[in-house]
Design an enzyme around this catalytic site. Sequence first.
Site, PDB file in Angstrom:
ATOM      1  N   HIS A  52       4.291  15.330   5.435  1.00  0.00           N
ATOM      2  CA  HIS A  52       5.191  14.865   6.481  1.00  0.00           C
ATOM      3  C   HIS A  52       6.614  15.338   6.173  1.00  0.00           C
ATOM      4  O   HIS A  52       6.890  15.852   5.083  1.00  0.00           O
ATOM      5  CB  HIS A  52       5.135  13.327   6.622  1.00  0.00           C
TER       6      HIS A  52
HETATM    7  P1  TYD Z   1       3.630   7.397   2.435  1.00  0.00           P
HETATM    8  O1  TYD Z   1       5.097   7.607   2.582  1.00  0.00           O
HETATM    9  O2  TYD Z   1       2.762   7.900   3.541  1.00  0.00           O
HETATM   10  O3  TYD Z   1       3.130   8.041   1.066  1.00  0.00           O
HETATM   11  P2  TYD Z   1       3.000   9.582   0.616  1.00  0.00           P
HETATM   12  O4  TYD Z   1       4.237  10.293   1.043  1.00  0.00           O
HETATM   13  O5  TYD Z   1       2.908   9.494  -0.883  1.00  0.00           O
HETATM   14  O6  TYD Z   1       1.814  10.193   1.230  1.00  0.00           O
HETATM   15  O7  TYD Z   1       3.368   5.837   2.184  1.00  0.00           O
HETATM   16  C1  TYD Z   1       2.089   5.336   1.874  1.00  0.00           C
HETATM   17  C2  TYD Z   1       2.021   3.878   2.381  1.00  0.00           C
HETATM   18  O8  TYD Z   1       3.001   3.089   1.719  1.00  0.00           O
HETATM   19  C3  TYD Z   1       2.278   3.747   3.864  1.00  0.00           C
HETATM   20  O9  TYD Z   1       1.418   2.746   4.358  1.00  0.00           O
HETATM   21  C4  TYD Z   1       3.699   3.247   3.966  1.00  0.00           C
HETATM   22  C5  TYD Z   1       3.882   2.483   2.677  1.00  0.00           C
HETATM   23  N1  TYD Z   1       5.270   2.539   2.143  1.00  0.00           N
HETATM   24  C6  TYD Z   1       6.054   1.415   2.153  1.00  0.00           C
HETATM   25  O10 TYD Z   1       5.633   0.330   2.613  1.00  0.00           O
HETATM   26  N2  TYD Z   1       7.318   1.472   1.652  1.00  0.00           N
HETATM   27  C7  TYD Z   1       7.813   2.622   1.135  1.00  0.00           C
HETATM   28  O11 TYD Z   1       8.983   2.639   0.666  1.00  0.00           O
HETATM   29  C8  TYD Z   1       7.001   3.799   1.140  1.00  0.00           C
HETATM   30  C9  TYD Z   1       7.506   5.104   0.586  1.00  0.00           C
HETATM   31  C10 TYD Z   1       5.731   3.715   1.654  1.00  0.00           C
END
Ligand code: TYD
Length: 139
Positions: A52
């Site tokens: 993303h």
């Molecule tokens: P995501 O940003 O999609 O992770 P990655 O970039 O590692 O693939 O986040 C994974 C999950 O965690 C998603 O459900 C959102 C949640 N999340 C939070 O609740 N707070 C945060 O600060 C972050 C970064 C993610």
Amino acid sequence: MNLVQLFNFTHKSDERGASLIAIEGLKTIPFAIQRVYYIQINTLHAKPRGYHAHHQLRQIAICLSGNCRFVLDDGLNRVNINLDSSMNNQGLLIDKMIWHEMHDFSADCLLLLLASLPYDSTDYIHDYLQFKQYLGMNQ
Ligand code: TYD
């Protein structure tokens, strides 16, 4: 602009045999820190993450343990950069509107992320073609 921007942190070692690394928002990194989170891998088979970009969020990634590979993509150029724990006094900038992916996690990988904004699900762009459209690259 260079896709790979690493920021060096103050590294203090002394006769006590440890090192202390300090990071200050708007000093050692180019934004004020509003959120800190970490990604801890505890399997040999961790799947790639990320895929993303963010409209506004700027982040710094620091590898505290193990290693992994980042992909950064500004819509025109795509680079790979390996982070490992020997670079724990360096932070990789994941700027806004940079598509990013994380691959090849070692089982002991621990990544610390410093973020410029609170969590906001509406700031994410999950679709690569949409990301290019936001950049004005319609293809
Ligand atoms: P995501 O940003 O999609 O992770 P990655 O970039 O590692 O693939 O986040 C994974 C999950 O965690 C998603 O459900 C959102 C949640 N999340 C939070 O609740 N707070 C945060 O600060 C972050 C970064 C993610």
